[in-house]
Design a protein around this motif. Sequence first.
Motif, PDB file in Angstrom:
ATOM      1  N   GLU A  12     -15.440 -41.298 -92.833  1.00  0.00           N
ATOM      2  CA  GLU A  12     -14.288 -41.127 -93.716  1.00  0.00           C
ATOM      3  C   GLU A  12     -14.706 -41.237 -95.179  1.00  0.00           C
ATOM      4  O   GLU A  12     -14.193 -40.499 -96.038  1.00  0.00           O
ATOM      5  N   ARG A  13     -15.630 -42.129 -95.476  1.00  0.00           N
ATOM      6  CA  ARG A  13     -16.091 -42.267 -96.861  1.00  0.00           C
ATOM      7  C   ARG A  13     -16.823 -41.012 -97.317  1.00  0.00           C
ATOM      8  O   ARG A  13     -16.602 -40.525 -98.437  1.00  0.00           O
ATOM      9  N   ARG A  15     -16.426 -38.009 -96.098  1.00  0.00           N
ATOM     10  CA  ARG A  15     -15.479 -36.897 -96.203  1.00  0.00           C
ATOM     11  C   ARG A  15     -14.723 -36.955 -97.529  1.00  0.00           C
ATOM     12  O   ARG A  15     -14.490 -35.919 -98.168  1.00  0.00           O
ATOM     13  N   ALA A  16     -14.350 -38.146 -97.970  1.00  0.00           N
ATOM     14  CA  ALA A  16     -13.673 -38.272 -99.261  1.00  0.00           C
ATOM     15  C   ALA A  16     -14.569 -37.793-100.399  1.00  0.00           C
ATOM     16  O   ALA A  16     -14.113 -37.127-101.339  1.00  0.00           O
ATOM     17  N   THR A  17     -15.856 -38.119-100.323  1.00  0.00           N
ATOM     18  CA  THR A  17     -16.791 -37.650-101.349  1.00  0.00           C
ATOM     19  C   THR A  17     -16.930 -36.130-101.311  1.00  0.00           C
ATOM     20  O   THR A  17     -16.978 -35.470-102.358  1.00  0.00           O
ATOM     21  N   LEU A  18     -16.974 -35.556-100.117  1.00  0.00           N
ATOM     22  CA  LEU A  18     -17.078 -34.106 -99.990  1.00  0.00           C
ATOM     23  C   LEU A  18     -15.836 -33.411-100.548  1.00  0.00           C
ATOM     24  O   LEU A  18     -15.951 -32.354-101.189  1.00  0.00           O
ATOM     25  N   MET A  19     -14.668 -33.975-100.313  1.00  0.00           N
ATOM     26  CA  MET A  19     -13.452 -33.383-100.853  1.00  0.00           C
ATOM     27  C   MET A  19     -13.463 -33.419-102.377  1.00  0.00           C
ATOM     28  O   MET A  19     -12.995 -32.481-103.044  1.00  0.00           O
ATOM     29  N   ARG A  20     -13.990 -34.484-102.944  1.00  0.00           N
ATOM     30  CA  ARG A  20     -14.066 -34.573-104.400  1.00  0.00           C
ATOM     31  C   ARG A  20     -15.066 -33.564-104.959  1.00  0.00           C
ATOM     32  O   ARG A  20     -14.803 -32.927-105.986  1.00  0.00           O
ATOM     33  N   LEU A  21     -16.199 -33.403-104.284  1.00  0.00           N
ATOM     34  CA  LEU A  21     -17.170 -32.407-104.724  1.00  0.00           C
ATOM     35  C   LEU A  21     -16.638 -30.986-104.536  1.00  0.00           C
ATOM     36  O   LEU A  21     -16.956 -30.088-105.328  1.00  0.00           O
ATOM     37  N   LEU A  83     -21.960 -33.931 -91.126  1.00  0.00           N
ATOM     38  CA  LEU A  83     -20.805 -34.754 -90.785  1.00  0.00           C
ATOM     39  C   LEU A  83     -20.123 -34.220 -89.525  1.00  0.00           C
ATOM     40  O   LEU A  83     -19.614 -34.993 -88.706  1.00  0.00           O
ATOM     41  N   ILE A  84     -20.115 -32.915 -89.346  1.00  0.00           N
ATOM     42  CA  ILE A  84     -19.563 -32.319 -88.129  1.00  0.00           C
ATOM     43  C   ILE A  84     -20.394 -32.724 -86.917  1.00  0.00           C
ATOM     44  O   ILE A  84     -19.858 -32.993 -85.831  1.00  0.00           O
ATOM     45  N   VAL A  85     -21.714 -32.799 -87.088  1.00  0.00           N
ATOM     46  CA  VAL A  85     -22.581 -33.239 -85.993  1.00  0.00           C
ATOM     47  C   VAL A  85     -22.245 -34.667 -85.583  1.00  0.00           C
ATOM     48  O   VAL A  85     -22.189 -35.001 -84.389  1.00  0.00           O
ATOM     49  N   VAL A  86     -21.999 -35.526 -86.556  1.00  0.00           N
ATOM     50  CA  VAL A  86     -21.660 -36.916 -86.255  1.00  0.00           C
ATOM     51  C   VAL A  86     -20.343 -36.991 -85.487  1.00  0.00           C
ATOM     52  O   VAL A  86     -20.220 -37.740 -84.503  1.00  0.00           O
ATOM     53  N   LEU A  87     -19.348 -36.218 -85.906  1.00  0.00           N
ATOM     54  CA  LEU A  87     -18.066 -36.230 -85.204  1.00  0.00           C
ATOM     55  C   LEU A  87     -18.200 -35.656 -83.798  1.00  0.00           C
ATOM     56  O   LEU A  87     -17.576 -36.143 -82.851  1.00  0.00           O
ATOM     57  N   ALA A  88     -19.014 -34.614 -83.638  1.00  0.00           N
ATOM     58  CA  ALA A  88     -19.182 -34.006 -82.312  1.00  0.00           C
ATOM     59  C   ALA A  88     -19.909 -34.923 -81.359  1.00  0.00           C
ATOM     60  O   ALA A  88     -19.751 -34.796 -80.133  1.00  0.00           O
ATOM     61  N   SER A  89     -20.705 -35.858 -81.872  1.00  0.00           N
ATOM     62  CA  SER A  89     -21.442 -36.761 -80.987  1.00  0.00           C
ATOM     63  C   SER A  89     -20.512 -37.713 -80.248  1.00  0.00           C
ATOM     64  O   SER A  89     -20.895 -38.262 -79.218  1.00  0.00           O
ATOM     65  N   GLY A  90     -19.309 -37.908 -80.736  1.00  0.00           N
ATOM     66  CA  GLY A  90     -18.355 -38.770 -80.053  1.00  0.00           C
ATOM     67  C   GLY A  90     -17.519 -38.068 -79.015  1.00  0.00           C
ATOM     68  O   GLY A  90     -16.707 -38.709 -78.337  1.00  0.00           O
ATOM     69  N   LEU A  91     -17.692 -36.749 -78.866  1.00  0.00           N
ATOM     70  CA  LEU A  91     -16.932 -35.987 -77.880  1.00  0.00           C
ATOM     71  C   LEU A  91     -17.688 -35.953 -76.557  1.00  0.00           C
ATOM     72  O   LEU A  91     -18.916 -35.984 -76.527  1.00  0.00           O
ATOM     73  N   PRO A  92     -16.975 -35.885 -75.424  1.00  0.00           N
ATOM     74  CA  PRO A  92     -17.661 -35.808 -74.127  1.00  0.00           C
ATOM     75  C   PRO A  92     -18.382 -34.485 -73.972  1.00  0.00           C
ATOM     76  O   PRO A  92     -17.837 -33.422 -74.280  1.00  0.00           O
ATOM     77  N   LEU A 246     -26.174 -36.077 -99.160  1.00  0.00           N
ATOM     78  CA  LEU A 246     -26.872 -35.290 -98.149  1.00  0.00           C
ATOM     79  C   LEU A 246     -27.886 -36.143 -97.400  1.00  0.00           C
ATOM     80  O   LEU A 246     -28.044 -36.023 -96.170  1.00  0.00           O
ATOM     81  N   SER A 247     -28.593 -37.019 -98.102  1.00  0.00           N
ATOM     82  CA  SER A 247     -29.576 -37.882 -97.436  1.00  0.00           C
ATOM     83  C   SER A 247     -28.896 -38.821 -96.447  1.00  0.00           C
ATOM     84  O   SER A 247     -29.394 -39.024 -95.324  1.00  0.00           O
ATOM     85  N   GLU A 248     -27.756 -39.387 -96.818  1.00  0.00           N
ATOM     86  CA  GLU A 248     -27.068 -40.319 -95.927  1.00  0.00           C
ATOM     87  C   GLU A 248     -26.491 -39.603 -94.710  1.00  0.00           C
ATOM     88  O   GLU A 248     -26.618 -40.087 -93.581  1.00  0.00           O
ATOM     89  N   THR A 249     -25.843 -38.465 -94.922  1.00  0.00           N
ATOM     90  CA  THR A 249     -25.279 -37.735 -93.784  1.00  0.00           C
ATOM     91  C   THR A 249     -26.370 -37.181 -92.880  1.00  0.00           C
ATOM     92  O   THR A 249     -26.183 -37.078 -91.663  1.00  0.00           O
TER      93      THR A 249
END
Length: 263
Positions: A12-13, A15-21, A83-92, A246-249
Amino acid sequence: MEKQDWQDRETERHRATLMRLLAFIFVYAGLADDTHSAAADTGRAGRAGRAFEASREAWTLSRRACRRLLLLLRPVEAATRRLIVVLASGLPILNPRAAAAERPAPGAGEAPIQVQRVAEPTAPPGDSKTSDARLPVFALADRPKRYEWFFSGKPHGAGWKGPSPALPGNDELDAAGILRRIAALARALDDLPAQADRLARWRLRRMAARAAGKARALSPLRPGIPPGSLPRRAPKRERREEHDLLSETHALARDALARLDTS
């Protein structure tokens, strides 16, 4: 459980940064007067529709503006993809062979099951020529690197007989391609869970292809440093917020892919 909560907070943090950029990208492209107005449209056809409508017009930007846009757009696109990869990792993740075995074959006289596809959102209403055009889709995989010049044994750019490339200036360039990329990025950031579902289906198709004996990569990330990163020898003064993001994501996405590969 604590690690999952921490990952959700980090997602979430970021994503907020990406929306600002993204708001800065809209200002650089001339699609908004300031970042406040750029962030005002939050609907599915808001920011994405605005950028897509501009791409269908005779929209031009100076060479300097295009260069500045790409320097920010590339790392933001790559960070969004991770970030999409991170979210997809929680899906079955389903086993393609098990899914095919559980699907009953149609009996005699039975029609095969028709899969209904959800209609993609279309662009805002316009003239009859382009009113049915679809909004561009965000690319889920990194663009592969090209090494033809490296293996040719010639210096990069050797063989070019034309005039010297023009230095970044104020000459006007067609901005349709950049605006379409901005529209796809805005569409992805407005609905990241839907992009995670797309990536899960993308991996499932590739898993089925590998089960059939075809060579397919399961990772949407290319090897090495992510696109949009600064060169390793770049001075620290050139490092900006999008590079840290980018490094953190990228670290989060690599960890998520490692969990997927061992599951």
